[in-house]
Design an enzyme around this catalytic site. Structure first.
Site, PDB file in Angstrom:
ATOM      1  N   HIS B  69       4.936   4.559  -4.037  1.00 39.87           N
ATOM      2  CA  HIS B  69       4.119   5.290  -3.069  1.00 39.87           C
ATOM      3  C   HIS B  69       4.011   4.487  -1.775  1.00 39.87           C
ATOM      4  O   HIS B  69       4.490   3.369  -1.698  1.00 39.87           O
ATOM      5  CB  HIS B  69       2.745   5.633  -3.644  1.00 39.87           C
ATOM      6  CG  HIS B  69       1.873   4.445  -3.923  1.00 39.87           C
ATOM      7  ND1 HIS B  69       2.147   3.554  -4.914  1.00 39.87           N
ATOM      8  CD2 HIS B  69       0.733   4.015  -3.330  1.00 39.87           C
ATOM      9  CE1 HIS B  69       1.202   2.621  -4.937  1.00 39.87           C
ATOM     10  NE2 HIS B  69       0.342   2.882  -3.984  1.00 39.87           N
ATOM     11  N   HIS B  71       1.609   2.993  -0.003  1.00 42.37           N
ATOM     12  CA  HIS B  71       0.719   1.885   0.309  1.00 42.37           C
ATOM     13  C   HIS B  71       1.523   0.612   0.583  1.00 42.37           C
ATOM     14  O   HIS B  71       2.496   0.329  -0.104  1.00 42.37           O
ATOM     15  CB  HIS B  71      -0.264   1.646  -0.834  1.00 42.37           C
ATOM     16  CG  HIS B  71      -1.439   2.585  -0.784  1.00 42.37           C
ATOM     17  ND1 HIS B  71      -2.269   2.770  -1.855  1.00 42.37           N
ATOM     18  CD2 HIS B  71      -1.908   3.381   0.202  1.00 42.37           C
ATOM     19  CE1 HIS B  71      -3.214   3.650  -1.530  1.00 42.37           C
ATOM     20  NE2 HIS B  71      -2.999   4.037  -0.287  1.00 42.37           N
ATOM     21  N   ASP B  73       1.040  -2.453  -0.024  1.00 43.67           N
ATOM     22  CA  ASP B  73       1.243  -3.432  -1.097  1.00 43.67           C
ATOM     23  C   ASP B  73       2.323  -2.973  -2.078  1.00 43.67           C
ATOM     24  O   ASP B  73       2.620  -3.647  -3.050  1.00 43.67           O
ATOM     25  CB  ASP B  73      -0.076  -3.775  -1.821  1.00 43.67           C
ATOM     26  CG  ASP B  73      -0.826  -2.545  -2.288  1.00 43.67           C
ATOM     27  OD1 ASP B  73      -0.413  -1.423  -1.932  1.00 43.67           O
ATOM     28  OD2 ASP B  73      -1.828  -2.708  -3.015  1.00 43.67           O
ATOM     29  N   HIS B  74       2.938  -1.802  -1.795  1.00 48.20           N
ATOM     30  CA  HIS B  74       4.051  -1.337  -2.613  1.00 48.20           C
ATOM     31  C   HIS B  74       5.340  -1.134  -1.816  1.00 48.20           C
ATOM     32  O   HIS B  74       6.394  -0.992  -2.400  1.00 48.20           O
ATOM     33  CB  HIS B  74       3.663  -0.056  -3.341  1.00 48.20           C
ATOM     34  CG  HIS B  74       2.602  -0.280  -4.379  1.00 48.20           C
ATOM     35  ND1 HIS B  74       2.886  -0.479  -5.701  1.00 48.20           N
ATOM     36  CD2 HIS B  74       1.260  -0.409  -4.263  1.00 48.20           C
ATOM     37  CE1 HIS B  74       1.756  -0.699  -6.367  1.00 48.20           C
ATOM     38  NE2 HIS B  74       0.754  -0.659  -5.518  1.00 48.20           N
ATOM     39  N   HIS B 158      -1.951   9.624  -7.254  1.00 46.98           N
ATOM     40  CA  HIS B 158      -2.715   8.512  -6.694  1.00 46.98           C
ATOM     41  C   HIS B 158      -2.970   8.774  -5.220  1.00 46.98           C
ATOM     42  O   HIS B 158      -4.106   8.951  -4.789  1.00 46.98           O
ATOM     43  CB  HIS B 158      -1.908   7.245  -6.941  1.00 46.98           C
ATOM     44  CG  HIS B 158      -2.369   6.055  -6.209  1.00 46.98           C
ATOM     45  ND1 HIS B 158      -3.647   5.588  -6.302  1.00 46.98           N
ATOM     46  CD2 HIS B 158      -1.707   5.223  -5.388  1.00 46.98           C
ATOM     47  CE1 HIS B 158      -3.746   4.502  -5.552  1.00 46.98           C
ATOM     48  NE2 HIS B 158      -2.602   4.273  -4.986  1.00 46.98           N
ATOM     49  N   GLU B 203       0.176  -0.394 -13.751  1.00 47.84           N
ATOM     50  CA  GLU B 203      -0.757  -1.136 -12.931  1.00 47.84           C
ATOM     51  C   GLU B 203      -2.087  -1.220 -13.681  1.00 47.84           C
ATOM     52  O   GLU B 203      -2.412  -0.358 -14.486  1.00 47.84           O
ATOM     53  CB  GLU B 203      -0.944  -0.346 -11.643  1.00 47.84           C
ATOM     54  CG  GLU B 203      -1.602  -1.100 -10.551  1.00 47.84           C
ATOM     55  CD  GLU B 203      -1.493  -0.314  -9.265  1.00 47.84           C
ATOM     56  OE1 GLU B 203      -2.184   0.707  -9.155  1.00 47.84           O
ATOM     57  OE2 GLU B 203      -0.713  -0.703  -8.396  1.00 47.84           O
ATOM     58  N   HIS B 414      -0.032  -5.855 -11.501  1.00 45.71           N
ATOM     59  CA  HIS B 414      -0.957  -5.483 -10.443  1.00 45.71           C
ATOM     60  C   HIS B 414      -2.395  -5.433 -10.942  1.00 45.71           C
ATOM     61  O   HIS B 414      -3.052  -4.383 -10.940  1.00 45.71           O
ATOM     62  CB  HIS B 414      -0.552  -4.132  -9.838  1.00 45.71           C
ATOM     63  CG  HIS B 414      -0.970  -3.989  -8.405  1.00 45.71           C
ATOM     64  ND1 HIS B 414      -2.184  -3.427  -8.053  1.00 45.71           N
ATOM     65  CD2 HIS B 414      -0.377  -4.336  -7.251  1.00 45.71           C
ATOM     66  CE1 HIS B 414      -2.286  -3.422  -6.738  1.00 45.71           C
ATOM     67  NE2 HIS B 414      -1.216  -3.971  -6.218  1.00 45.71           N
TER      68      HIS B 414
END
Lengths: 531, 598
Positions: B69, B71, B73-74, B158, B203, B414
């Protein structure tokens, strides 16, 4: 392996495939050409239609005054229009395990099958097919229910009587299977049985067969289907297109290595070039408006209309039609326009790129925003007060037998300033116009059918090389009116296996192997002897 | 040796942030996510790609990269990985992720380079070049990366476009899920199917939280906002531009409408309109309620929520401001926070997880004096509230997912080590499956035990089926006879006759013989006839023949009688059978012996 053919209409197919003890229905097309035998349903009282003389046979022995009316030299049935259903006697339809839908035009008979045959299976379709299919059904139901007609004509269907009727009623086939439109409740129930699938998704049926939809390039979410086991492969090709319009391009390579390819849904207008027709559409439209006339475009509320609007978007300014109002009238007009904008994944690359910006993929959003295009649920209400002439009206139904289009035919038919432009290929325009004759309005026939033509399909078949091809018998000979055109038929080696309504074909399959799995506990104990 | 799957986190191993997990399965190497860490400004910001190779490009070592996705941090390290370290293979992500990811990357780049003045960072052009390598994924579409590796995306719910991925090589498989929202099930597309992967990688950000119902949290949130507004305070809600922000906006919008509130609500980022537009165009990826009504009313056209200007922060009176970023580590949310922190009437609501090192993390841990740049300190007097609205997987969601997918092994990433430890125990106890939680650079190895696919000849299958009577009994195991041929990596199971024919081999008959001595006064033909009639009466259902050449046949067993020249009473019974007949030979022998000794 057997194929049961329940529809004789090559572009509105309904076949049942029995394969490895699964029973799979391929499409559920509803032949609506039957409605051409019925009188139009006017939205407001029409003195002309209500005063038509009833029909009595010449010798006076048969009197069907109530059921049949003489209109413009033809005899029409005076009742709610009826549709020709897929054959229901050829096999027990309650044994059907799944129904695979290829596009939203080929699912209109679904409620008849899922609600009235004891069907307990699952229907598979893509999300745009389901959503737009629902809109098209809703529209037809709405058109019918808005003008309720108490009378249901049945006497004329009697074989002995039908024989005595004048053409084309006399030659209508399977009239006993003709049925009235379903209700919204039946539509909802039928569509609740739909399971959504995405392109190239592999769906396992009972561990015996795997089915998978492929993009077919014809309409939003339209698909061809692969039905395969580990060793056998059947391809089902329904309405497909290689032209660059709005949908995702056709996936051709996945059709390779088929044992049998079932081919349906070729263009109904093999001699009409879609681009040329689009040009003619625009120029006729502009000419009529400039002369002060109105343009009527009978159409479905989804599909080619998106392309027409896109074409007009580019054309309006250059043709100085900037001030001409464009109206789109349908109970589902708003929904159709809105839905078209939210299926980015199912669109061609150019349109996808627009969504990333983010901009709506279709330019009709801008036409609406700038008030050039207005949409209304019907001619009643806001439309009647806001409507200005000369204008362009897109409305249904393309058969001219029901829907708001009937009103515009009555309203504009008497003036030679106005023009009706036919773009949908499903109905013969002469038959569609028959109950409105004599007409002063100009008629232009620009059928736009983007589906594969014979040239494209032979090229495709050469590339994907199926062992056997099955197709409607209509594709194995040139059209009746153009019997010299041997290029308008399929010529293949080995020759295709033709089918017609009620055919049962034995498909040439030799199954030799089946896939099994050896459990790890057993495979560990296997001792190899090299030879 | 047994096939195995190796999983190595380069980031997000016992940590939150910079997700990047390497999976080796069936000879293929896949990178799952390629994120950045919000808590660091140095090398630790990105995953350590030197683990893959010390020199040169990554293309030769990776078969594909999958982004779950948008974000950061991904996906925040993606242009660094593809353009600066070097990777030219396919990068898979869903359409919404593909649309939104470059915007957030550009935003991230601007803050880092233009505002903080860092050099040696990826450029706008690199983001563009990186995005050219992206192949969009559709939900449920089976994508063939190559002949052996296939991937399939599921809806994860999410944030817009978030996906779970099923990765399969042969009969081995791994499922990677970022942040499964248990509300994902309300989406029209089915959740994950019972695919029984060898490993489920999940996660575990909120591993110890079992959150109360969504509705409770929403009510709580509205109550707190309302109270602050009523007493004339200002509410700051730090958010990320896309995702939960849109849902909270819908919530406040309807509340304002219902309560007829007049206090202004602002959304700070220039992205608002654009963000809402994305939500509108990708409405099929939002929840069912929003989808259903979208034709009548677009939920993302807000009446009460206006664009924010930085000068508004000093306006008197109550207001609600959504500002980015979500962890108060930089940008506008931090600026507003500094302005409002001194007044106890105000409130900050943290709607999501905050990484260690960020101001968000500090104030959530109760820190009331913050050290700012230039040795200034900031007294935090406003109220600090935490609302876990963030859609990361919580314990309940993960347990539900395990029940759905039935993995053979579980692997957590995560999340913080302590919380993971707790969840690991819970999973191992409840499901009796192994649960791994490798640290960064550490490899978890799972051996798999796949079944072997074999093509069985339909003739053989039908013949063997017929032996079992008209209907096969699925509850009863049965032996079957056949020959397994292994040729060019494919296995075929055929009848031995067919195998001999295909391989061009001659058939050898193996027969066993046996002599049985006994005393019998009758003539040889009489003895044989007695044996024949007796066998016939006892062995019902067997083919027993008395042949004219003076032999009796019981199936494939041949029985002959001869007597010695000296003693006509001393008879010799000759029995001969092929190896297949072994099973019933002894039955026949016993019967004959019993007869003779009667």
């Amino acid at each position: 392996m057997k194929l049961y053919c329940l529809s004789g209409h090559p572009t509105l197919p309904c076949n049942v495939l029995k394969f490895k003890s699964t029973t799979i229905m391929l499409d559920c097309g509803l032949d609506t050409t039957s409605v051409l035998n019925f009188l139009p349903l006017p939205l407001v009282h029409s003195p002309r239609l209500s005063k038509l003389p009833g029909w009595i046979s010449k010798d006076g022995t048969i009197n069907l005054e109530k059921e049949l009316k003489d209109c413009a030299g033809r005899v029409f049935v005076d009742s709610q229009p009826e549709f020709c259903l897929p054959e229901r006697e050829l096999l027990d339809l309650s044994t059907i395990d799944v129904i695979l839908i290829s596009n939203y035009h080929c699912m209109m008979a679904l409620p008849y099958i899922t609600e009235h045959t004891g069907f307990t299976g699952t229907v598979y379709a893509t999300e745009p097919t389901l959503q737009i299919g629902r809109l098209l059904m809703e529209e037809v139901v709405n058109f019918m229910e808005r003008v309720p007609k108490a009378q249901s004509a049945t006497c004329w269907k009697n074989k002995e009587i039908q024989r005595m009727l004048p053409g084309p009623l006399k030659d209508a086939v399977d009239v006993w299977t003709w049925k009235r439109c379903y209700s919204m409740q039946e539509v909802n129930s039928a569509l609740s049985k739909v399971q959504l699938v995405g392109y190239s998704q592999k769906v396992e049926l009972f561990g015996a067969v795997q089915v998978s939809p492929l993009s077919s390039g014809y309409s939003l979410g339209s698909s061809n289907w692969i039905i395969q086991s580990h060793h056998e492969k059947v391809s089902y090709v329904s309405g497909s297109s290689l032209l660059t319009t709005h949908p995702q391009p056709m996936d051709q390579s996945s059709l390779k290595n088929s044992d049998v390819l079932i081919l349906t849904g070729l263009t109904q207008m093999p001699t009409a070039n879609p681009d040329g027709m689009l040009g003619e559409f625009c120029s006729n439209l502009a000419m009529t408006i400039r002369a002060g006339g109105n343009v009527l475009v009978p159409c479905y509320s989804s599909g080619v209309i998106y392309d027409l609007l896109e074409c007009l978007y580019q054309f309006i300014e250059s043709a100085s039609l900037g001030t001409t109002p464009f109206y789109f009238i349908s109970p589902v007009a708003n929904s159709s326009l809105e839905f078209s904008q939210i299926f980015a994944e199912w669109l061609c690359h150019n349109k996808q790129t627009k969504v990333y910006l983010p901009e709506p993929p279709f330019p009709h959003a801008e036409l609406i925003q700038t008030n050039k295009l207005k949409h209304y649920p019907s001619i009643h209400g806001d439309f009647s007060s806001e409507f200005r002439q000369p204008c362009v009206v897109f409305t249904g139904h393309p058969s001219l037998r029901f829907g708001d289009v009937v009103h515009f035919m009555e309203l504009w038919g008497k003036s030679s300033l106005n023009t009706i432009i036919f773009t949908e290929p499903d109905f013969s325009y002469l038959d569609a116009l028959a109950p409105y004759q004599p007409l002063a309005m100009k008629c232009v026939y620009c059928p736009i059918d983007t589906r594969l033509n014979f040239h494209q399909v032979s090229k495709l078949l050469k590339e994907v090389q199926p062992l056997h091809v099955v197709c409607p018998e209509q594709y194995t000979q040139p059209p009746l009116t153009q019997s010299h055109r041997s290029d308008l038929m399929l010529e293949l080696q080995p020759p295709p296996m033709p089918y017609r309504r009620c055919s049962v074909l034995n498909l040439p399959f030799r199954r030799r192997y089946e896939r099994v799995y050896i459990l790890p506990e057993v495979s560990e104990q296997v001792v190899h002897f090299p030879l | 040796n047994m096939p195995e799957i190796n999983v190595t986190p380069l980031g997000a191993g016992q940590d939150v942030g910079r997700s990047c997990i390497l999976v080796s399965i069936g000879g293929k190497n896949i990178m799952l996510d390629c994120g950045m860490h919000m808590g660091y400004n140095d090398d630790r910001r990105f995953p350590d790609f030197s683990y893959i190779t010390q020199n040169g490009r990554l293309t030769d070592f990776l078969d594909c990269v999958i982004i779950s996705h948008f974000h950061l941090d991904h996906c925040g390290a993606l242009p660094y990985m593809s353009e600066m370290v070097g990777y030219d293979g396919p990068i898979y992500m869903t359409h919404p992720t593909k649309a939104i990811c470059p915007i957030l990357l550009e935003d991230f780049r601007k803050i880092t380079v233009d505002k903080k003045g860092e050099t040696n960072f990826f450029t706008s052009q690199m983001i563009k070049d990186c995005m050219k390598k992206v192949v969009p994924l559709n939900l449920h579409q089976t994508v063939q990366v190559d002949d052996e590796l296939e991937i399939k995306a599921y809806y994860a719910g999410h944030v817009l476009g978030a996906a779970m991925v099923h990765i399969k090589v042969g009969s081995e498989s791994v499922v990677y899920t970022v942040s499964v929202n248990k509300y994902a099930k309300s989406h029209i597309s089915a959740w994950i199917d019972k695919c029984r992967p060898d490993i489920l990688i999940s996660e575990s950000t909120y591993a110890t939280t079992i959150r109360d119902s969504k509705r409770c949290r929403e009510r709580d949130f509205l109550k707190k906002v309302h109270e602050t507004i009523e007493r004339g305070g200002k509410v700051l809600i730090p958010v990320f531009a896309l995702g939960r922000a849109q849902e909270l906006c819908i919530l406040l919008e309807t509340f304002w409408e219902r309560m007829n509130l007049k206090a202004p609500i602002y959304f700070s980022t220039g992205l608002t309109e654009k963000a809402n537009h994305y939500y509108k165009l990708f409405i099929t990826w939002t929840n069912q309620k929003i989808r259903k009504t979208f034709v009548q009313r677009n939920m993302f056209e807000f009446k009460h929520i206006k664009a924010f200007d930085r000068s508004y922060a000093d306006n008197p009176g109550p207001m609600v401001v959504f500002a980015t970023p979500g962890m108060l580590h930089a940008g506008q949310s931090l600026q507003i926070f500094k302005k409002w922190a001194g007044n106890e009437k105000n409130m900050v609501i943290m709607p999501g997880y905050c990484v260690q090192g960020t101001i968000g993390h500090k104030i959530l841990n109760g820190q009331r004096k913050l050290e700012m740049e230039g040795r200034a300190t900031l007294d935090v007097k406003l109220q600090v509230e935490y609302m876990s609205f963030s859609a990361h997987a919580d314990a309940k969601g993960i347990m539900q997912l395990i029940r759905m997918a039935e993995p053979r092994n579980m692997l957590l990433v995560h999340g913080e080590a302590v919380k993971m430890e707790f969840l690991k125990g819970k999973i191992e106890q409840e499901f009796s499956i192994d649960c791994y939680m490798p640290a960064n650079g550490e490899t978890a190895t799972v051996t798999t035990n796949p079944s072997v696919p074999v093509d069985i000849s339909l003739n053989l299958l039908k013949r063997e089926m017929a032996l079992g009577g008209p209907l096969p009994d699925p509850k009863k195991p049965r032996t079957m006879h056949g020959t397994l041929i292994m040729k060019e990596n494919s296995l075929k199971l055929v009848s031995s006759e067919q195998a001999l024919k295909e391989l061009g081999l001659n058939e050898h008959q193996l027969r066993f013989t046996c002599r049985v001595q006994l005393q019998d006064p009758h003539s040889d033909p009489d003895t044989l006839h007695r044996i024949y009639t007796h066998l016939k009466s006892v062995l019902k259902g067997y083919t027993i023949q008395h042949l004219p050449d003076g032999t009796v046949m019981v199936e494939s067993i041949v029985i002959k009688v001869s007597s010695s020249a000296e003693d006509t009473n001393a008879k010799v019974l000759l029995l001969s059978w092929s190896y297949q007949g072994g099973e019933y030979f002894f039955t026949a022998l016993c019967i004959v012996k019993r007869l003779m000794y009667q």
